[in-house]
Write a protein that holds these residues in place. Structure first.
Motif, PDB file in Angstrom:
ATOM      1  N   GLY A 146      -3.121   5.543  -3.637  1.00  0.00           N
ATOM      2  CA  GLY A 146      -2.788   4.163  -3.095  1.00  0.00           C
ATOM      3  C   GLY A 146      -1.639   4.043  -2.511  1.00  0.00           C
ATOM      4  N   GLY A 147      -1.373   2.401  -2.435  1.00  0.00           N
ATOM      5  CA  GLY A 147       0.131   2.549  -1.377  1.00  0.00           C
ATOM      6  C   GLY A 147      -0.211   1.371  -0.436  1.00  0.00           C
ATOM      7  N   ILE A 148       1.432   0.697   0.181  1.00  0.00           N
ATOM      8  CA  ILE A 148       1.014  -0.116   0.892  1.00  0.00           C
ATOM      9  C   ILE A 148       0.213   0.482   2.513  1.00  0.00           C
ATOM     10  N   THR A 149      -0.364  -0.216   3.108  1.00  0.00           N
ATOM     11  CA  THR A 149      -0.476   0.300   4.430  1.00  0.00           C
ATOM     12  C   THR A 149      -0.882  -1.321   4.767  1.00  0.00           C
ATOM     13  N   THR A 150      -1.773  -1.509   6.538  1.00  0.00           N
ATOM     14  CA  THR A 150      -1.822  -2.349   7.001  1.00  0.00           C
ATOM     15  C   THR A 150      -3.946  -2.913   7.164  1.00  0.00           C
ATOM     16  N   GLU A 174      -2.020  -8.152  -1.421  1.00  0.00           N
ATOM     17  CA  GLU A 174      -3.991  -7.996  -1.354  1.00  0.00           C
ATOM     18  C   GLU A 174      -3.980  -7.197  -1.544  1.00  0.00           C
ATOM     19  N   VAL A 175      -5.087  -6.835  -3.239  1.00  0.00           N
ATOM     20  CA  VAL A 175      -5.133  -5.150  -3.859  1.00  0.00           C
ATOM     21  C   VAL A 175      -6.461  -5.355  -3.350  1.00  0.00           C
ATOM     22  N   ALA A 209      -6.190 -11.229  10.858  1.00  0.00           N
ATOM     23  CA  ALA A 209      -5.266 -10.756  11.799  1.00  0.00           C
ATOM     24  C   ALA A 209      -4.637  -9.907  10.651  1.00  0.00           C
ATOM     25  N   ASN A 210      -3.928  -8.665  11.291  1.00  0.00           N
ATOM     26  CA  ASN A 210      -3.756  -7.881  10.740  1.00  0.00           C
ATOM     27  C   ASN A 210      -2.689  -7.780   9.827  1.00  0.00           C
ATOM     28  N   HIS A 211      -2.532  -7.288   8.430  1.00  0.00           N
ATOM     29  CA  HIS A 211      -1.247  -7.727   7.139  1.00  0.00           C
ATOM     30  C   HIS A 211      -1.592  -6.568   6.883  1.00  0.00           C
ATOM     31  N   ASP A 212      -0.753  -6.713   5.597  1.00  0.00           N
ATOM     32  CA  ASP A 212      -0.628  -5.067   4.925  1.00  0.00           C
ATOM     33  C   ASP A 212      -0.731  -5.442   3.430  1.00  0.00           C
ATOM     34  N   ILE A 213      -1.611  -5.109   2.874  1.00  0.00           N
ATOM     35  CA  ILE A 213      -2.568  -4.567   1.454  1.00  0.00           C
ATOM     36  C   ILE A 213      -1.824  -3.451   0.858  1.00  0.00           C
ATOM     37  N   LEU A 214      -1.964  -3.717  -0.874  1.00  0.00           N
ATOM     38  CA  LEU A 214      -2.446  -2.378  -1.659  1.00  0.00           C
ATOM     39  C   LEU A 214      -3.478  -1.785  -1.936  1.00  0.00           C
ATOM     40  N   VAL A 215      -3.533  -0.706  -1.589  1.00  0.00           N
ATOM     41  CA  VAL A 215      -4.957   0.123  -1.984  1.00  0.00           C
ATOM     42  C   VAL A 215      -4.860   0.768  -3.219  1.00  0.00           C
ATOM     43  N   GLN A 216      -5.735   0.566  -4.052  1.00  0.00           N
ATOM     44  CA  GLN A 216      -5.701   1.496  -5.160  1.00  0.00           C
ATOM     45  C   GLN A 216      -6.816   1.996  -5.523  1.00  0.00           C
ATOM     46  N   TYR A 217      -7.096   3.399  -5.720  1.00  0.00           N
ATOM     47  CA  TYR A 217      -8.317   4.243  -6.325  1.00  0.00           C
ATOM     48  C   TYR A 217      -8.011   3.839  -7.457  1.00  0.00           C
TER      49      TYR A 217
END
Length: 244
Positions: A123-127, A48-49, A141-149
């Protein structure tokens, strides 16, 4: 056979052996970049972005001329994004380890040319739990996301870049610096990318010229037409000199 003919023959023999080696070296680097691009794409493709207007690590002086760009940075480089990898990110932060092959040192530390350096970029992968920590997010539910600035999207592996870099400020108590230390990058070939919103240029495979790596730059610079014109002139100058 006279001496002149001997010299020509020796030169031709040298070319026969040297050129295949050089071609092999370039092919090897290109293959590695393609493989790295494929691996990174697989890593992020199903995530998810989450887009954000946070500033991230976006400090420094906005250079508006080539002279200013060279003056405010220890080095100005032209490079190729060689690889990207996930970092162990802290609460409310998201960064990515970006390995860059330095194609050319425009100014500064000439010994960097032909070397690989690391830039820790916004930006990058976090939870979800880490990114939304203490922000009253809707529980899920805790899951990985891709954060984009939004002002500084991550480049693609294989992209060409131009930007100013500085040694990282190791004593700064910021999430950015804490992340660098947590990932054991503080004492390596890691550099700080200066002012990524307005002094970082990128050229993807689909592009003919370098442009600011900030989709919001045009809108944001409307309030300052003089600065907008100066940065456009700087961008044009970089393309004239380094868009080979």
């Amino acid at each position: 056979m006279d001496d002149k003919m001997k010299k020509i023959l020796i030169a031709l023999i040298a070319l026969i052996f040297v050129l295949p080696l050089a071609a092999c070296g370039n092919t090897s680097e290109d293959a590695a970049i393609k493989e790295n691009a494929s691996k990174w794409h697989k890593t992020i493709s199903d995530l998810e972005v989450v887009k954000t207007d946070k500033i991230g690590n976006n400090r420094g002086y906005i250079a508006q001329t080539m002279k200013q760009l060279k003056k405010v940075n220890k080095s100005v480089i032209q490079g190729t994004v060689y690889d990207m990898s996930k970092m162990d990110n802290l609460d409310n932060g998201a960064y990515t380890k970006v390995t860059v092959y330095v194609d050319k040192v425009i100014s500064g530390k000439k010994s960097l040319q032909g070397k690989k350096i690391v830039l820790v970029m916004n930006g990058g992968i976090t939870t979800t739990n880490r990114w939304y920590k203490n922000q009253n997010q809707t529980r899920e539910a805790n899951h990985d996301i891709l954060v984009q600035y939004n002002e500084a999207p991550l480049p693609k592996v294989g992209s060409k870049i131009i930007g100013g870099i500085k040694p990282i400020g190791k004593t700064e108590p910021t999430v950015y610096m804490k992340t660098i230390k947590k990932n054991n990058l503080a004492n390596t070939n890691t550099y700080d990318l200066d002012m990524p919103a307005f002094n970082f240029w990128i050229k993807d495979s689909k592009d003919k010229q370098y442009h600011l790596n900030n989709p919001k730059a045009t809108k944001e610079l409307k309030a300052n037409p003089e600065m907008a014109k100066s940065i456009k002139n700087l961008t044009d100058e970089l393309n004239q000199k380094y868009n080979n």
